[in-house]
Design a protein around this motif. Structure first.
Motif, mmCIF file in Angstrom:
data_model
loop_
_atom_site.group_PDB
_atom_site.id
_atom_site.type_symbol
_atom_site.label_atom_id
_atom_site.label_comp_id
_atom_site.label_asym_id
_atom_site.label_seq_id
_atom_site.Cartn_x
_atom_site.Cartn_y
_atom_site.Cartn_z
ATOM 1 N N LYS A 6 0.813 -1.217 0.000
ATOM 2 C CA LYS A 6 0.000 0.000 0.000
ATOM 3 C C LYS A 6 0.844 1.265 0.000
ATOM 4 O O LYS A 6 0.327 2.364 0.087
ATOM 5 N N ALA A 7 2.168 1.106 -0.104
ATOM 6 C CA ALA A 7 3.061 2.263 -0.102
ATOM 7 C C ALA A 7 2.947 3.012 -1.425
ATOM 8 O O ALA A 7 2.864 2.398 -2.488
ATOM 9 N N ARG A 8 2.919 4.331 -1.348
ATOM 10 C CA ARG A 8 2.864 5.174 -2.551
ATOM 11 C C ARG A 8 4.060 6.100 -2.548
ATOM 12 O O ARG A 8 4.423 6.644 -1.523
ATOM 13 N N LEU A 9 4.633 6.245 -3.717
ATOM 14 C CA LEU A 9 5.741 7.182 -3.844
ATOM 15 C C LEU A 9 5.182 8.579 -4.031
ATOM 16 O O LEU A 9 4.212 8.784 -4.757
ATOM 17 N N GLY A 10 5.795 9.524 -3.371
ATOM 18 C CA GLY A 10 5.381 10.907 -3.508
ATOM 19 C C GLY A 10 5.996 11.536 -4.750
ATOM 20 O O GLY A 10 6.814 10.929 -5.444
ATOM 21 N N PRO A 11 5.606 12.771 -5.050
ATOM 22 C CA PRO A 11 6.140 13.449 -6.237
ATOM 23 C C PRO A 11 7.659 13.603 -6.215
ATOM 24 O O PRO A 11 8.311 13.464 -7.246
ATOM 25 N N VAL A 12 8.235 13.849 -5.047
ATOM 26 C CA VAL A 12 9.688 14.029 -4.968
ATOM 27 C C VAL A 12 10.410 12.732 -5.329
ATOM 28 O O VAL A 12 11.382 12.739 -6.089
ATOM 29 N N GLU A 13 9.932 11.624 -4.792
ATOM 30 C CA GLU A 13 10.548 10.333 -5.100
ATOM 31 C C GLU A 13 10.387 9.977 -6.565
ATOM 32 O O GLU A 13 11.301 9.427 -7.196
ATOM 33 N N LEU A 14 9.230 10.271 -7.138
ATOM 34 C CA LEU A 14 8.999 9.978 -8.547
ATOM 35 C C LEU A 14 9.878 10.842 -9.453
ATOM 36 O O LEU A 14 10.420 10.356 -10.452
ATOM 37 N N ILE A 15 10.031 12.102 -9.108
ATOM 38 C CA ILE A 15 10.903 12.976 -9.903
ATOM 39 C C ILE A 15 12.350 12.519 -9.798
ATOM 40 O O ILE A 15 13.089 12.502 -10.791
ATOM 41 N N THR A 16 12.769 12.105 -8.605
ATOM 42 C CA THR A 16 14.124 11.588 -8.433
ATOM 43 C C THR A 16 14.334 10.336 -9.285
ATOM 44 O O THR A 16 15.360 10.195 -9.956
ATOM 45 N N GLY A 17 13.373 9.446 -9.266
ATOM 46 C CA GLY A 17 13.454 8.249 -10.099
ATOM 47 C C GLY A 17 13.479 8.583 -11.582
ATOM 48 O O GLY A 17 14.207 7.967 -12.365
ATOM 49 N N GLY A 18 12.693 9.565 -11.978
ATOM 50 C CA GLY A 18 12.686 9.999 -13.372
ATOM 51 C C GLY A 18 14.018 10.593 -13.798
ATOM 52 O O GLY A 18 14.502 10.339 -14.905
ATOM 53 N N LEU A 19 14.630 11.370 -12.906
ATOM 54 C CA LEU A 19 15.945 11.945 -13.218
ATOM 55 C C LEU A 19 17.018 10.864 -13.320
ATOM 56 O O LEU A 19 17.879 10.907 -14.207
ATOM 57 N N LEU A 20 16.962 9.878 -12.431
ATOM 58 C CA LEU A 20 17.928 8.780 -12.498
ATOM 59 C C LEU A 20 17.736 7.948 -13.761
ATOM 60 O O LEU A 20 18.705 7.522 -14.396
#
Length: 85
Positions: A6-20
């Motif tokens: 049930k864990a959801r990634l927040g916008p900051v984590e998603l943007i970090t993943g997108g940059l990586l």
């Protein structure tokens, strides 16, 4: 204890993943261009079709993943702002 299902990634984590993921895609562009130039010049003695296809597929997958993460982060950020207004 919080369940990982049930864990959801927040916008900051998603943007970090997108940059990586974007950085990984950019790191693959150089070797792909070099391999294509070597193949075009005829210097390669073996047929490198399979590695070129796999590298191209990995590059497309990394770009797609990055764009998807950026889109989801944008959507979650907008929905978070709409709820706080």
């Amino acid at each position: 204890m919080r369940s990982l299902s049930k864990a959801r990634l927040g916008p900051v984590e998603l943007i970090t993943g997108g940059l990586l993921s974007t950085a990984a895609a950019l790191a693959m562009v150089g070797p792909l261009i070099a391999a294509l130039l070597i193949r075009r010049s005829g210097a390669g003695r073996t047929d490198p079709t399979a590695p070129l296809l796999l590298l191209t597929l990995a590059l497309a997958l990394a770009i797609t993943a990055a764009l998807t993460m950026f889109a989801i982060a944008r959507r979650r950020r907008r929905s978070g702002q709409a709820g706080s207004s």
